[in-house]
Design a protein around this motif. Structure first.
Motif, PDB file in Angstrom:
ATOM      1  N   PHE A 115      10.423  19.380   2.480  1.00 50.98           N
ATOM      2  CA  PHE A 115      10.380  20.319   1.357  1.00 50.98           C
ATOM      3  C   PHE A 115       9.243  21.337   1.456  1.00 50.98           C
ATOM      4  N   VAL A 116       8.291  21.113   2.329  1.00 50.69           N
ATOM      5  CA  VAL A 116       7.068  21.928   2.328  1.00 50.69           C
ATOM      6  C   VAL A 116       7.008  22.795   3.575  1.00 50.69           C
ATOM      7  N   ASN A 117       6.960  24.101   3.357  1.00 52.88           N
ATOM      8  CA  ASN A 117       6.762  25.051   4.444  1.00 52.88           C
ATOM      9  C   ASN A 117       5.305  25.494   4.416  1.00 52.88           C
ATOM     10  N   TRP A 118       4.514  24.941   5.321  1.00 49.61           N
ATOM     11  CA  TRP A 118       3.073  25.186   5.296  1.00 49.61           C
ATOM     12  C   TRP A 118       2.723  26.635   5.638  1.00 49.61           C
ATOM     13  N   LEU A 119       3.646  27.359   6.265  1.00 51.79           N
ATOM     14  CA  LEU A 119       3.362  28.754   6.606  1.00 51.79           C
ATOM     15  C   LEU A 119       3.404  29.653   5.379  1.00 51.79           C
ATOM     16  N   VAL A 120       4.069  29.210   4.313  1.00 51.74           N
ATOM     17  CA  VAL A 120       4.209  30.021   3.099  1.00 51.74           C
ATOM     18  C   VAL A 120       3.370  29.459   1.955  1.00 51.74           C
ATOM     19  N   VAL A 121       3.432  28.153   1.772  1.00 51.81           N
ATOM     20  CA  VAL A 121       2.772  27.517   0.622  1.00 51.81           C
ATOM     21  C   VAL A 121       1.304  27.300   0.932  1.00 51.81           C
ATOM     22  N   ASP A 122       0.449  28.146   0.350  1.00 52.01           N
ATOM     23  CA  ASP A 122      -0.988  27.950   0.525  1.00 52.01           C
ATOM     24  C   ASP A 122      -1.616  27.605  -0.835  1.00 52.01           C
ATOM     25  N   GLU A 123      -2.917  27.317  -0.804  1.00 50.20           N
ATOM     26  CA  GLU A 123      -3.576  26.824  -2.014  1.00 50.20           C
ATOM     27  C   GLU A 123      -3.618  27.878  -3.110  1.00 50.20           C
ATOM     28  N   ASN A 124      -3.793  29.147  -2.748  1.00 55.91           N
ATOM     29  CA  ASN A 124      -3.827  30.216  -3.742  1.00 55.91           C
ATOM     30  C   ASN A 124      -2.498  30.318  -4.474  1.00 55.91           C
ATOM     31  N   LEU A 125      -1.398  30.289  -3.716  1.00 56.31           N
ATOM     32  CA  LEU A 125      -0.069  30.349  -4.329  1.00 56.31           C
ATOM     33  C   LEU A 125       0.167  29.144  -5.230  1.00 56.31           C
ATOM     34  N   LEU A 126      -0.219  27.964  -4.762  1.00 54.95           N
ATOM     35  CA  LEU A 126      -0.031  26.755  -5.571  1.00 54.95           C
ATOM     36  C   LEU A 126      -0.806  26.841  -6.884  1.00 54.95           C
ATOM     37  N   GLU A 127      -2.046  27.261  -6.816  1.00 54.45           N
ATOM     38  CA  GLU A 127      -2.864  27.311  -8.034  1.00 54.45           C
ATOM     39  C   GLU A 127      -2.286  28.290  -9.047  1.00 54.45           C
ATOM     40  N   LEU A 128      -1.811  29.444  -8.585  1.00 47.65           N
ATOM     41  CA  LEU A 128      -1.178  30.406  -9.493  1.00 47.65           C
ATOM     42  C   LEU A 128       0.084  29.815 -10.107  1.00 47.65           C
ATOM     43  N   ALA A 129       0.900  29.185  -9.266  1.00 46.78           N
ATOM     44  CA  ALA A 129       2.147  28.605  -9.763  1.00 46.78           C
ATOM     45  C   ALA A 129       1.871  27.529 -10.804  1.00 46.78           C
ATOM     46  N   LEU A 130       0.862  26.706 -10.567  1.00 45.21           N
ATOM     47  CA  LEU A 130       0.573  25.613 -11.495  1.00 45.21           C
ATOM     48  C   LEU A 130      -0.014  26.126 -12.808  1.00 45.21           C
ATOM     49  N   VAL A 131      -0.678  27.266 -12.770  1.00 44.14           N
ATOM     50  CA  VAL A 131      -1.174  27.871 -14.001  1.00 44.14           C
ATOM     51  C   VAL A 131      -0.046  28.518 -14.794  1.00 44.14           C
ATOM     52  N   CYS A 132       0.914  29.122 -14.094  1.00 39.34           N
ATOM     53  CA  CYS A 132       1.904  29.977 -14.757  1.00 39.34           C
ATOM     54  C   CYS A 132       3.247  29.304 -15.048  1.00 39.34           C
ATOM     55  N   ILE A 133       3.636  28.283 -14.281  1.00 40.18           N
ATOM     56  CA  ILE A 133       4.938  27.639 -14.502  1.00 40.18           C
ATOM     57  C   ILE A 133       4.730  26.412 -15.371  1.00 40.18           C
TER      58      ILE A 133
END
Length: 566
Positions: A466-484
């Motif tokens: 399920f995890v594509n490490w080339l796309v999913v980085d920590e910055n994207l995760l933190e934004l997603a967890l704040v906003c979704i």
């Protein structure tokens, strides 16, 4: 040092800098099977594998090279592997003496023409071709056809190519290598070259606890059952009529993993039987399969055969059960068509809401259309990311990491799995339901962000389906967890689990974050991008309809280029 000499009991990927790395990977398979599957082998097979380990390095390496190649016949003068410590002739003599290879003095015409060149064959058969009234300059295919008709299927090599009479050898135990490859992988889809040359060194893998229950097979007859099904599929691919194969199909099995493979075989037999004009046989195969696609194909075939009453009875009853979106859509179309044929009213099916759409006009800049829209909407306080199917899948994979890699029986057969073997099977969720519900409690309790980020930092780089490490980085995760919001994540994850094979794709291309929006449910939106002439696909429409029903912001952005505007 060979893998058989290592003290670490857990197999390791070979160092690709070692010219004999392919041997280390082969030894990994042999040793793993000997340690974990010896009870599924006969005494003779166990003895034979023990003998493999006792061969010299050169003999083991040469045998591995031969196993990796196509076919079981080899010309001795074409075996050239300079990385061997000893000459090929020395290694081959050892393999012959220990019965790993045998001389092949009789060859089928097909093999003869595959192993030898036209320049070698023409002098050998010049006289017989002349006697038959043909020139010696015939092309290879034509020469083979004529000789097959005249000489039969098999010839003695020394009679026709005396200089090569003892230069062809055959592998003596290839079925054993196929059997251990099957027990190691749990399938025969992964070939020896794919595995030995590439697979082990390609990725880093999660460590999974192995138990006897986690094996692909618990009994030898289950291995035999798989091999029988594989043989059926190979013959089907070679064009053998389904009517001839049908009696060879193994019966139902209690092994759920094997049962799912049997269902796929029955589905393909049904498809091919219909193409071959065997419609009744096709119906029988499709009716016996519980594969997700089989029921719709059965209904469509009944419809084409104008057996509308049977189709209606199945479709009407099936409609009341829980269906995936694709099944629901296909069934709705069939019910609508068949209802009129049987004089019944078509069931009232809820219509999917139309997606919200908008149009933008952009200058062509040479970048993909999705990137052009991403750049168009990007603002420092409202960043836009091109994520498509990676973000929601990645969040799920990180939250449920331990569930995905739980040592559920029949899920992991060796230490080099990207994910569980039963990932797309219908019983994936039921067998892990309690563990999954514990993961969803993190969404309810509010500590899901910590779990996801901790798994990201702890597991980064390890293979996860399920995890594509080339796309999913920590910055994207933190934004997603704040906003979704967590309740949005839960409904998205539950829909994923309803049909993992179908629902892991179809997500919109872009996600735009609006972290300062006062409405916590409106701090993100998904955007599906469609360039000129492009249109929504069915699985994309289903996701968009789901977003609408759940109150998740999602839109379709249609793009036209400025130079196209008149």
């Amino acid at each position: 040092m060979s893998s058989s000499d290592r003290q670490d009991p857990r197999p390791q990927a070979a160092d690709l800098a070692d010219p004999l790395y392919y041997l280390q990977n082969m030894e990994t398979v042999v040793n793993w099977v000997r340690q974990n599957h010896s009870d599924l082998l006969t005494p003779e097979e166990n003895h034979r594998l023990a003998g493999f380990v006792e061969l010299s390095v050169s003999a083991r390496a040469l045998l591995t090279r031969m196993v990796m190649r196509t076919g079981e016949l080899f010309r001795v003068d074409k075996l050239n592997y300079p990385e061997l410590p000893d000459k090929e002739s020395v290694a081959l003599a050892e393999l012959t003496a220990s019965d790993w290879v045998v001389a092949a003095d009789h060859l089928r015409i097909d093999d003869l023409f595959r192993l030898f060149t036209l320049a070698e064959l023409r002098p050998a058969f010049a006289c017989i071709l002349s006697d038959l009234g043909h020139p010696r300059s015939l092309p290879k295919a034509r020469m083979k056809a004529l000789l097959s008709d005249h000489l039969g299927d098999t010839v003695r090599l020394a009679d026709w190519l005396p200089a090569h009479g003892d230069t062809v050898v055959s592998l003596a135990h290839m079925p054993l290598f196929d059997r251990i490859r099957l027990m190691f992988f749990g399938n025969l889809r992964q070939s020896w070259p794919d595995f030995v040359l590439v697979e082990l060194g390609y990725q880093q893998y999660e460590e999974v606890t192995f138990t006897p229950e986690s094996r692909a097979f618990q009994h030898r007859h289950e291995v035999d059952c798989y091999l029988e099904m594989h043989q059926c599929r190979e013959q089907l691919d070679e064009g053998v009529p389904v009517a001839d194969l049908w009696p060879q199909v193994p019966g139902p099995t209690d092994n759920t993993w094997l049962a799912s493979r049997r269902d796929r075989l029955l589905l393909e037999l049904g498809r091919q039987a219909e193409r071959q004009g065997e419609r009744e046989l096709a119906l029988a195969a499709l009716a016996e399969s519980t594969h997700r696609e089989a029921r719709l194909k059965q209904l469509r075939l009944l419809e084409r055969m104008k057996r509308f009453d049977e189709a209606w009875a199945i479709a009407r009853d099936w409609h009341a059960t829980e269906l995936s979106d694709a099944e629901h859509q296909g069934l709705a179309r069939i019910l609508k068509r068949v209802a009129g044929k049987v004089g019944e009213p078509a069931p009232e099916l809820p219509a999917d809401p139309a997606p919200e759409e908008f149009l933008v006009t952009l200058p062509q800049s040479g970048v993909p259309v999705e990137v052009a829209v991403q750049q168009h909407f990007w603002q420092d306080d409202q960043p836009v990311f091109y994520v498509e199917n990676t973000l929601i899948n990645g969040l799920f994979g990180l939250l449920c990491w331990d569930v995905i890699f739980a040592p559920v029986p029949g899920a992991f057969f060796h230490p080099f799995h990207v994910g569980p073997a039963d990932l797309t099977r219908e019983d994936f969720v039921p067998r892990r339901r309690e563990l999954l519900e514990q993961c969803f409690l993190h969404l309810e309790n509010g500590d899901y962000s910590e779990v996801i980020l901790a798994n990201y930092r702890r597991k980064r780089g390890l293979a996860n389906p399920f995890v594509n490490w080339l796309v999913v980085d920590e910055n994207l995760l933190e934004l997603a967890l704040v906003c979704i919001p967590p309740d949005h994540l839960e409904v998205l994850f539950r829909r994923l689990l309803h049909n993992l094979k179908e629902h892991r794709s179809g997500f919109p291309d872009l996600i735009r974050f609006l972290p300062d929006d006062p409405d916590p449910t409106r701090r993100y939106e998904m955007i599906e991008v469609k360039g000129p002439g492009d249109r929504l696909q069915d699985h994309q429409r289903r996701w968009l309809a789901f977003f609408q029903r759940q109150g998740i912001a999602a839109r379709v952005c249609y793009v036209r280029w400025q130079e196209d505007v008149t």
